[in-house]
Design an enzyme around this catalytic site. Structure first.
Site, PDB file in Angstrom:
ATOM      1  N   HIS A 247       0.953  -1.295  -0.037  1.00  0.00           N
ATOM      2  CA  HIS A 247       0.080   0.024  -0.073  1.00  0.00           C
ATOM      3  C   HIS A 247       0.791   1.200   0.006  1.00  0.00           C
ATOM      4  CE1 HIS A 247      -3.397  -2.537   0.525  1.00  0.00           C
ATOM      5  NE2 HIS A 247      -3.169  -2.814   1.820  1.00  0.00           N
ATOM      6  N   ASP A 298      -5.108  -8.328  -3.353  1.00  0.00           N
ATOM      7  CA  ASP A 298      -5.370  -7.983  -1.940  1.00  0.00           C
ATOM      8  C   ASP A 298      -6.715  -8.787  -1.336  1.00  0.00           C
ATOM      9  OD1 ASP A 298      -5.411  -7.046   0.758  1.00  0.00           O
ATOM     10  OD2 ASP A 298      -5.306  -4.863   0.235  1.00  0.00           O
TER      11      ASP A 298
END
Length: 431
Positions: A247, A298
């Site tokens: 991220h 993810d």
């Protein structure tokens, strides 16, 4: 290459452009999925009802905890196999599995402490995807080092048990399996255990960590550790090309510059970050700083590298209110957004997965050159058309290590995997 007609010339895309006969089959590199939580595939689309006017990652996490409590090793195998087959059909040929669902729901280890990890290894082996398994160290419930909550207990390890798990799993490494280290996040791993684990790793171990995903995380880190999370990590850990920062959404300019200089890879998970309302990564600044990056699916609300890459670019356009943001700079500059994006994911695969270039060279995709999207296509626009021309999957055949695992758009075991997944999901959802 196994499964391919040696008499047919092929046009192969490399970071330097197309090589070969432009009228032949179009071959592009397989894409590495740098961040996966396999069990979350089963809850995709099930957290889209408002539970709070201020819904965010933190409220979504409550739904995830409830779902995670239902998993057994057998259920995890079935869900992961479905996910990995979908990944292969979409063009992902390797996956970095960020695995923290270690123990029974009450926090007690299974008779085999590696049972959940072995379920993931088996799913990868049986579907044919290349895997970097990243068992997660998860110790505390926040930067203040509070104990794990009841629903987090099945995630937790102390350092000794975690290192034993890594030793056990590393013994299973093979041509398609690597085992790395994973720190869940700075809020879940205090400084002293982090240093102890890092000191015990093999020199070539990959290290992945969630970091700076939410503004609240950044604020908490500043309040407790006196620095933003990426800044703290760069100043307190040997961050280099072995590291992947997952991220890293909320960076200041100095963090952008120094992350790029460190050699670390940022794993950007565009669709999940959008789904959770996390924010947008500063891609243009990071490209100009020479940073290495890749993509991950993810939470698997999308299992499509095309969508990850397309919306990585589109998010930047929405911020800047102009077009064609992700174009490369420097000696090998390209004005093609698609080629810049494909170069980015190709460059990060080796660093994040730990597989060498020779192994990854056998992971390729054959695009459907007869698809309407490619009518009249040339070397100059082929990649852009692939990534920016609709939602039909244009991947026809997929090879991992030279072995064909997807033919004519279908995984070799699609039907059996889907049946088992359906039965498993119905059981998981039964009350």
């Amino acid at each position: 290459m196994a499964g391919m007609n040696a008499d047919t010339p092929n046009s192969v895309w490399t970071p330097q452009g197309w090589r070969g006969d432009a009228s032949a089959e179009r071959i592009v590199p397989g894409i590495a999925n740098l961040h996966s939580h396999a069990f979350q595939r089963a809850m995709a689309g099930m957290a889209e009802r408002q539970t709070d006017p201020a819904d965010s990652f933190w409220t979504w996490r409550e739904t995830m905890y409830r779902f995670a409590a239902r998993f057994t090793p057998e259920a995890l195998y079935a869900v992961a196999a479905q996910l990995y087959a979908e990944m292969l059909e979409a063009g992902y040929t390797s996956v970095c599995e960020f695995h923290y669902l270690h123990h029974a729901p009450d926090g007690r280890p299974y008779a085999d402490p590696a049972a959940m990890s072995r379920a993931l290894i088996a799913a990868a082996r049986d579907t044919g995807i290349r895997m970097t398994l990243l068992p997660v160290l998860y110790m505390t419930g926040g930067f203040d080092e509070r104990p794990l909550g009841e629903r987090q207990r099945r995630f937790g390890h102390q350092v000794d048990g975690y290192l034993r798990l890594l030793d056990t799993l590393r013994a299973q490494q093979n041509a398609r399996l690597r085992v790395g280290c994973c720190l869940h996040s700075l809020r879940a791993v205090p400084p002293a255990p982090m240093r102890e684990v890092l000191a015990a790793l093999p020199a070539d171990s990959r290290v992945h960590v969630h970091i700076a995903e939410q503004v609240a995380e950044v604020e908490d880190c500043v309040a407790v550790r006196g620095a933003r999370p990426v800044r703290w990590l760069l100043d307190n850990a040997p961050v280099d090309e072995r590291w992947t920062l997952v991220h890293a959404t909320h960076l200041d300019q100095n963090e952008v510059r120094d992350t790029a200089r460190s050699g670390a890879t940022v794993a950007i998970c565009t669709t999940t970050e959008a789904n959770l309302g996390d924010g947008l990564f500063p891609l243009r600044d990071y490209l100009e700083a020479g940073g290495c990056w890749g993509v991950g699916s993810d939470s698997h609300i999308s299992v499509s590298p095309v969508e990850e890459l397309r919306w990585l670019e589109y998010g930047q356009r929405l911020i800047a209110r102009r077009r064609n943001i992700a174009v490369s700079v420097g000696a090998d500059a390209s004005d093609s957004v698609g080629e810049t994006l494909l170069r980015g994911v190709a460059a990060s695969a080796q660093r994040s997965t730990g597989f060498d270039a020779a192994a990854l060279a056998g992971d390729t995709l054959r695009l459907d050159r007869d698809a309407p999207a490619f009518a009249g296509a040339t070397d100059a626009d082929y990649v852009d058309r692939w990534l920016f021309s609709g939602n039909r999957n244009l991947v026809r055949d997929v090879f991992v290590g030279g072995e064909r695992v997807v033919a004519d758009g279908r995984h070799r075991d699609r039907d059996a995997i889907a049946r088992r997944y359906g039965e498993t999901l119905r059981a998981l959802l039964a009350d």
